[in-house]
Design an enzyme around this catalytic site. Structure first.
Site, mmCIF file in Angstrom:
data_model
loop_
_atom_site.group_PDB
_atom_site.id
_atom_site.type_symbol
_atom_site.label_atom_id
_atom_site.label_comp_id
_atom_site.label_asym_id
_atom_site.label_seq_id
_atom_site.Cartn_x
_atom_site.Cartn_y
_atom_site.Cartn_z
ATOM 1 N N ARG A 224 -2.186 11.174 14.854
ATOM 2 C CA ARG A 224 -3.266 10.418 13.320
ATOM 3 C C ARG A 224 -3.075 11.870 12.553
ATOM 4 N NH1 ARG A 224 -0.256 6.936 14.045
ATOM 5 N NH2 ARG A 224 -1.378 4.895 14.048
ATOM 6 N N HIS A 272 6.162 10.855 10.498
ATOM 7 C CA HIS A 272 5.865 10.135 10.815
ATOM 8 C C HIS A 272 6.496 9.354 12.305
ATOM 9 C CE1 HIS A 272 2.488 7.369 12.074
ATOM 10 N NE2 HIS A 272 2.666 6.724 12.475
HETATM 11 N N1 NAP Z 1 2.900 9.461 15.303
HETATM 12 C C1 NAP Z 1 3.422 7.778 15.893
HETATM 13 O O1 NAP Z 1 5.106 7.756 16.232
HETATM 14 C C2 NAP Z 1 2.393 7.019 16.553
HETATM 15 C C3 NAP Z 1 3.406 6.049 17.758
HETATM 16 C C4 NAP Z 1 2.313 4.814 17.769
HETATM 17 C C5 NAP Z 1 1.151 5.794 18.336
HETATM 18 N N2 NAP Z 1 0.790 6.455 17.785
HETATM 19 C C6 NAP Z 1 -0.881 7.329 18.309
HETATM 20 O O2 NAP Z 1 -0.909 7.529 19.165
HETATM 21 C C7 NAP Z 1 -2.226 6.221 19.525
HETATM 22 C C8 NAP Z 1 -2.509 6.495 20.944
HETATM 23 O O3 NAP Z 1 -2.280 5.582 21.320
HETATM 24 P P1 NAP Z 1 -2.143 4.884 22.221
HETATM 25 O O4 NAP Z 1 -1.087 3.599 23.643
HETATM 26 O O5 NAP Z 1 -1.975 5.823 23.829
HETATM 27 O O6 NAP Z 1 -3.484 4.105 23.039
HETATM 28 P P2 NAP Z 1 -4.808 3.916 23.927
HETATM 29 O O7 NAP Z 1 -3.691 3.073 25.410
HETATM 30 O O8 NAP Z 1 -5.903 2.633 23.596
HETATM 31 O O9 NAP Z 1 -4.895 4.856 24.463
HETATM 32 C C9 NAP Z 1 -6.250 6.105 23.781
HETATM 33 C C10 NAP Z 1 -6.816 7.066 24.830
HETATM 34 O O10 NAP Z 1 -6.744 7.377 23.709
HETATM 35 C C11 NAP Z 1 -8.243 7.901 24.346
HETATM 36 N N3 NAP Z 1 -9.664 8.629 23.976
HETATM 37 C C12 NAP Z 1 -10.408 7.718 22.243
HETATM 38 N N4 NAP Z 1 -10.845 7.402 22.128
HETATM 39 C C13 NAP Z 1 -12.109 8.765 22.747
HETATM 40 C C14 NAP Z 1 -12.824 9.551 22.876
HETATM 41 N N5 NAP Z 1 -13.864 9.299 21.210
HETATM 42 N N6 NAP Z 1 -12.915 10.181 23.549
HETATM 43 C C15 NAP Z 1 -11.744 10.727 24.790
HETATM 44 N N7 NAP Z 1 -11.091 9.989 24.914
HETATM 45 C C16 NAP Z 1 -10.988 9.017 23.682
HETATM 46 C C17 NAP Z 1 -8.739 6.463 25.299
HETATM 47 O O11 NAP Z 1 -10.270 7.190 26.668
HETATM 48 P P3 NAP Z 1 -9.699 5.623 27.627
HETATM 49 O O12 NAP Z 1 -9.150 5.476 28.608
HETATM 50 O O13 NAP Z 1 -11.431 5.896 28.193
HETATM 51 O O14 NAP Z 1 -10.236 4.709 26.913
HETATM 52 C C18 NAP Z 1 -7.395 5.957 26.078
HETATM 53 O O15 NAP Z 1 -7.429 7.215 27.044
HETATM 54 C C19 NAP Z 1 -2.765 5.685 18.773
HETATM 55 O O16 NAP Z 1 -4.174 5.250 18.346
HETATM 56 C C20 NAP Z 1 -2.148 5.686 17.316
HETATM 57 O O17 NAP Z 1 -2.849 6.513 16.505
HETATM 58 C C21 NAP Z 1 1.152 7.052 16.517
#
Ligand code: NAP
Length: 312
Positions: A224, A272
């Site tokens: 983001r 994006h």
């Molecule tokens: N650009 C795009 O087109 C696009 C598309 C889809 C998603 N995204 C972005 O990608 C992000 C990740 O997606 P995802 O499905 O992989 O999410 P996810 O499965 O919820 O994984 C999030 C990861 O971030 C870690 N995390 C969260 N808060 C943290 C903190 N304060 N300190 C350290 N690590 C932290 C989590 O740790 P834990 O494992 O310990 O919980 C987890 O490993 C989404 O939230 C979105 O913003 C972007």
């Protein structure tokens, strides 16, 4: 018995194909597009809904977000006790892996340098880079982060990952928590941001954190825009500490036409698009989860349920 009701409220999304798909996947449900004042449905499928929608839909059994990130949704006042379920991969992780590998390989193999040479009719070799000089750090070891790590490891890059809770991921050197961040950054030449945007991770890409990366580092932000302090990125690119940045997300989207990122020679940007929501995969995932809930499965057994305390 009344049919289960599913309401669709996705800003900026063409509703009809989603309504058709949801009706086909849930033939016994009454699926409709939200109208102000409509009674509360059983389930909602949303993207950037207006606050009025959330104020009115108070009897939902679950709210399905048609994206992986819920940062915008979590800033709204949600109906109390309604669980939020986000997309869990649904075809996004392979796209994210493609995007990040493309950016990494472009830097590692110096394709921009070759393109510049070719443009001037120059046939010249560059000294091959060593993989050990290009360790990659992935912030976030969730659904997308782990898929990206696995794809990068296939190319034999040294891969490091950082998450909130401690993890063991094959082929990835794992770090966790604030305590692990400094060491993780100091060992990374390319930094990939894939953490969700929460109050804890906002502005996490700043002069202090980016300044700790190995000299001549690259940033790839696919999470983001709110993670990045824009002025700090520009300053580090200008000082030469950072060699380049690939940005898919911005504080303001669409990126305003006057933004300096558009024409910065060390910045590559995309609108994006690194991992798009795929309609058919998303509908099938949401319909499957609704069917699970309707057959009595507890909400906690579903993948992708958002923890309101953590904000993701
Ligand atoms: N650009 C795009 O087109 C696009 C598309 C889809 C998603 N995204 C972005 O990608 C992000 C990740 O997606 P995802 O499905 O992989 O999410 P996810 O499965 O919820 O994984 C999030 C990861 O971030 C870690 N995390 C969260 N808060 C943290 C903190 N304060 N300190 C350290 N690590 C932290 C989590 O740790 P834990 O494992 O310990 O919980 C987890 O490993 C989404 O939230 C979105 O913003 C972007």
């Amino acid at each position: 018995m009344n049919a289960m009701r599913v309401v669709f409220c996705c800003t900026g999304t063409k509703a009809q194909p989603w309504l058709d798909g949801l009706r086909a996947a849930l033939p016994n449900a009454d699926v409709s597009e939200w109208q102000a004042g409509a009674p509360s449905a059983d389930y909602a499928v949303v993207w950037a809904p207006p606050q009025q929608f959330l104020d009115e839909q108070t009897a939902l059994k679950a709210l399905f977000n048609i994206g992986a990130g819920v940062d915008a949704l979590m800033k709204l006042q949600l109906p109390p006790r309604v669980p939020v379920v986000r997309l869990d991969d649904a075809g996004m992780s392979v796209q994210m892996a493609e995007y990040v590998c493309h950016a990494v390989i472009r830097y590692f193999r110096e394709f921009d340098g070759y393109a510049a040479d070719v443009a001037t009719g120059k046939w010249s070799y560059r000294k091959p880079n060593l993989r050990e000089d290009f360790p990659i750090g992935v912030l976030g070891l969730g659904v997308l982060g782990q898929r990206v790590c696995a794809a990068l490891a296939q190319f034999d890059f040294p891969v490091r990952g950082w998450s909130r809770s401690a993890k063991t991921v094959p082929g990835v050197q794992c770090f966790s928590g604030r305590a692990g961040l400094t060491e993780f950054l100091a060992a990374s030449r390319i930094l990939v941001c894939l953490v969700p945007l929460t109050p804890e991770t906002e502005n996490i890409l700043n002069k202090d954190t980016l300044g700790r990366l190995l000299p001549g580092a690259y940033l790839i932000n696919v999470a983001r825009g709110g993670h990045l302090v824009d002025d700090d990125l520009i300053a580090l690119l200008e000082s030469g500490h950072l060699a380049g940045a690939t940005l898919d997300v911005f504080r303001e989207e669409p990126l305003p036409p006057t933004d300096r990122f558009w024409r910065h020679p060390k910045i590559t940007l995309t609108p994006h698009t690194s991992a798009r929501t795929l309609r058919d995969e998303s509908i099938s995932q949401i319909a499957g989860k609704i069917a699970q809930l309707e057959s009595g499965a507890p909400i906690a057994s579903l993948a992708g349920v958002v923890d309101p305390q953590k904000g993701y």
